[in-house]
Scaffold this active site. Structure first.
Site, PDB file in Angstrom:
ATOM      1  N   GLU A 308       0.842  -1.216   0.000  1.00  0.00           N
ATOM      2  CA  GLU A 308       0.000   0.000   0.000  1.00  0.00           C
ATOM      3  C   GLU A 308       0.871   1.258   0.000  1.00  0.00           C
ATOM      4  O   GLU A 308       0.545   2.242  -0.649  1.00  0.00           O
ATOM      5  CB  GLU A 308      -0.965  -0.007   1.190  1.00  0.00           C
ATOM      6  CG  GLU A 308      -1.867  -1.243   1.291  1.00  0.00           C
ATOM      7  CD  GLU A 308      -2.552  -1.670   0.002  1.00  0.00           C
ATOM      8  OE1 GLU A 308      -2.767  -0.806  -0.881  1.00  0.00           O
ATOM      9  OE2 GLU A 308      -2.858  -2.874  -0.135  1.00  0.00           O
ATOM     10  N   ASP A 385     -14.228  -4.505 -11.324  1.00  0.00           N
ATOM     11  CA  ASP A 385     -13.874  -5.496 -10.319  1.00  0.00           C
ATOM     12  C   ASP A 385     -13.489  -6.834 -10.966  1.00  0.00           C
ATOM     13  O   ASP A 385     -12.686  -7.591 -10.418  1.00  0.00           O
ATOM     14  CB  ASP A 385     -15.076  -5.686  -9.387  1.00  0.00           C
ATOM     15  CG  ASP A 385     -14.658  -6.065  -7.988  1.00  0.00           C
ATOM     16  OD1 ASP A 385     -13.656  -5.499  -7.507  1.00  0.00           O
ATOM     17  OD2 ASP A 385     -15.320  -6.938  -7.389  1.00  0.00           O
TER      18      ASP A 385
END
Ligand code: BES
Ligand code: ZN
Length: 614
Positions: A308, A385
């Site tokens: 991240e 997605d």
């Protein structure tokens, strides 16, 4: 089939004059947004929001500052399930507005007629209680159990369910917010500045970011400094463990800066969420959102933080312009993540993680339709997605490692640093990257250029045969133990002393299809069912369900009732579905657990289980 008729009323975006006014670069065409940013573009957003936990809605005003090309007269924003109450210009005058046709994935475009020289558009609205971006947790779904909790998840196209805006990563905006929450609750956002003012908290994001990176959370939160520019936020019951686990964060930032250029976002904080968070992590700028399932107690799962954090370069600084280009975010990030892990935890740890990642990709490629094995994936008519597979992540990273192999690490590092510098705070397409690659790297390395078929990598299926094959000497020991196990060596005789988490994951992945009796002997020796490591536990539970090893049942149900991380839920429910009588068991558990899962996980599992609301 979508009805044809409404299409007649959808005005397609007009071709912009070039260049755009106010030096706005042309925005790439994005199939997943109805906005026409080359006609009218939002440049700044001001939010005034009230969080209503009883009604599970946010109510407020989103004010866009806009830039207009030529005489464009319609400002289009994406909405999904929002109730629009009024639309006004900067003088407070009412502006005409109407909705376009609703699309199941994309929502409903809101079209706003502009008058004269309007530069601000204020939209009064409220979100729906079932807004997909928001998960409103009851107190019992938190660790503390006393206060409710709210968090948002914007990526990929969910921000439009809580804010009316141009919900495409091709558009970047700065933003400010004023958020009112019930007293005693702490609100945080993905902002460069935060200022508490009584019950209201004010936020500023002074860098232009794409809409999917606007994020908010509110609950019983505490903050603990863990470095000169890092803090963790978590519920009081988790803060201690979280602060200890993330103690290497500053070292990770420094490692990434050394190789890839300065960290440009000021602070890097991490918010540890309640366990229903549907992802491992989400790279919201200045404030990574993370699942508590990485808190293993021994820092063995912190590559997720490296990941991240790495998005602060690949993703947040240089952003995929459309969801087709998602591999530019994730593939680069997996590559950077692994480099960070090598620097902070050593080459061996990084090598093991690389091998595990590539193994997962190989397994996934066996099942994945050919069209989904492509880096530059065609997502027309699909939910973005659908593109979230191992392909953009692992195949994307393997592509960069192949380039590194060809030109050498120093040349690749210099190239990547130039890529980040020269595209800082821009949204980029695959074509932009390929042109840059050719111009700035391959043209200077003719032997590399003839050594790689870039088009095959980017537009081909499967894993190209020149993909580097990672290997790990620490896994050789595991593979030897596995061989012994297959030949009948008893669990207690296996040479597992000193094994780390990644070795155990390799071991579990290599067991094949053990019987319940075999699992029992392993469990007696290694206590997998009691493991506090979520990755190990998840692998173990899958093996147990497949073998009908019922000693895990209580642990299994507890896990499925508390953890909402889709990556874990998918393989476990999959295993349940494949077991004899498993379907009924899966449904019984899902019926109880479903209300605790986030909409993102619900959507995936509903489809897997054939769940219909009734
Ligand atoms: N940005 C992603 C999460 C994401 C992708 C959310 C697409 C919605 C749509 C994040 O950086 C990510 O990749 N998270 C991974 C963990 C990582 C270590 C591979 C996850 O959540 O599993
Ligand atoms: Zn990522």
């Amino acid at each position: 089939m979508r009805p044809l008729l409404p299409l007649l009323f959808v005005a397609a975006c007009q071709t912009p004059p070039s260049p755009m006014p106010n030096h706005l670069p042309t925005a790439a065409a994005d199939l997943h947004s109805a906005a026409c940013p080359n006609e009218v573009r939002s440049t700044h957003l001001d939010l005034r929001l009230v969080l209503d936990f009883d009604a599970q809605r946010v109510t407020g005003t989103a004010t866009h500052t806009i830039a207009r090309a030529f005489d464009a007269a319609v400002f289009v924003v994406d909405t999904h399930g929002l109730e629009i109450q009024a639309v006004r210009d900067e003088a407070g005058n009412w502006l005409p507005h109407w909705f376009g046709p609703k699309d199941e994935h994309l929502g409903t475009p809101l079209r706003i007629g502009l008058r004269g020289a309007t530069t601000k558009v204020a939209i009064d609205y409220r979100s729906a209680p079932d807004a997909e971006a928001m998960q409103w947790l009851h107190p019992e779904q938190t660790n503390g159990g006393k206060a409710p909790f709210l968090f948002t998840q914007g990526q990929a196209i969910l921000t439009r369910t809580w804010i009316p805006l141009q919900d495409t990563p091709a558009v970047r905006i700065t933003w400010t917010a004023e958020v009112a929450a019930p007293s005693g609750m702490v609100t945080v956002m993905s902002a460069t500045e935060r200022q508490q003012d009584g019950a209201v908290v004010r936020f500023v994001m002074d860098k232009p970011v794409p809409s999917y990176l606007i994020a908010l959370a509110c609950g019983d939160l505490e903050r603990r400094e863990i470095g000169p520019r890092c803090a963790v936020w978590a519920e009081p019951s988790t803060i201690e463990l979280a602060a200890k686990e993330l103690g290497d964060t500053e070292a990770m930032i420094a490692a990434c800066e050394r190789e890839f250029g300065p960290y440009r976002w000021g602070r890097y904080d991490v918010l540890v969420l309640p366990p229903s968070f549907p992802f491992g992590g989400m790279e919201n700028p200045c404030l990574t959102f993370a699942t508590p399932t990485i808190l293993a107690g021994d820092r063995s799962l912190v590559s997720l933080i490296a990941h991240e954090l790495a998005h602060s370069w690949s993703g947040n600084l240089v952003t995929n312009a459309t969801w087709r280009d998602f591999w530019l975010n994730e593939g680069f990030t997996v590559y950077l993540e692994n480099r960070i892990m090598a620097t902070v935890f050593g080459d061996e740890r990084a090598a093991m993680e690389q091998v595990l990642g590539m193994q997962e990709l190989a397994d996934e490629l066996k099942e994945l339709p050919a069209a989904d094995q492509v880096l530059h994936i065609d997502l027309a008519g699909r939910n973005p997605d659908d593109g979230m597979t191992g392909v953009p992540y692992q195949k994307g990273a393997a592509f960069l490692r192949r380039l590194e192999q060809l030109v050498g690490r120093p040349a690749l590092d210099a190239f990547l640093q130039a890529w980040f510098d020269q595209h800082a705070f821009q949204s980029v397409t695959t074509d932009t990257f390929l042109a840059f690659l050719d111009r700035e790297l391959l043209s200077q390395h003719p032997e590399a250029r003839s050594g790689i078929d870039v088009d095959r990598w980017v537009r081909g299926t499967g894993l190209p045969s020149d993909a580097p094959v990672p290997d790990s000497s620490l896994f050789t020991a595991v593979d030897t133990a596995l061989q012994g196990w297959r030949q009948g060596t008893a669990a207690k005789e296996l040479p597992t002393g000193g094994w780390v988490t990644q070795q155990w994951l390799r071991f579990l992945a290599g067991l094949g299809t053990p019987t319940a009796a075999q699992l029992q002997t392993l469990d007696q020796q290694f206590a997998f069912t009691r493991s506090g490591n979520s990755e190990i536990l998840c692998s173990w539970l899958v093996l147990a369900v497949r073998a009908d090893y019922r000693a895990v049942d209580r642990r299994l149900e507890l896990f499925l009732m508390t953890v909402g991380r889709r990556k874990f839920l998918k393989p476990i429910y999959d295993a349940l579905l494949a077991a004899p009588d498993g379907k009924a068991r899966a449904m019984a558990i899902y019926q109880k657990a479903r209300p605790r899962y986030h909409a993102v996980s619900q959507r995936t599992l509903d489809a897997m289980l054939g769940w219909t609301k009734s």
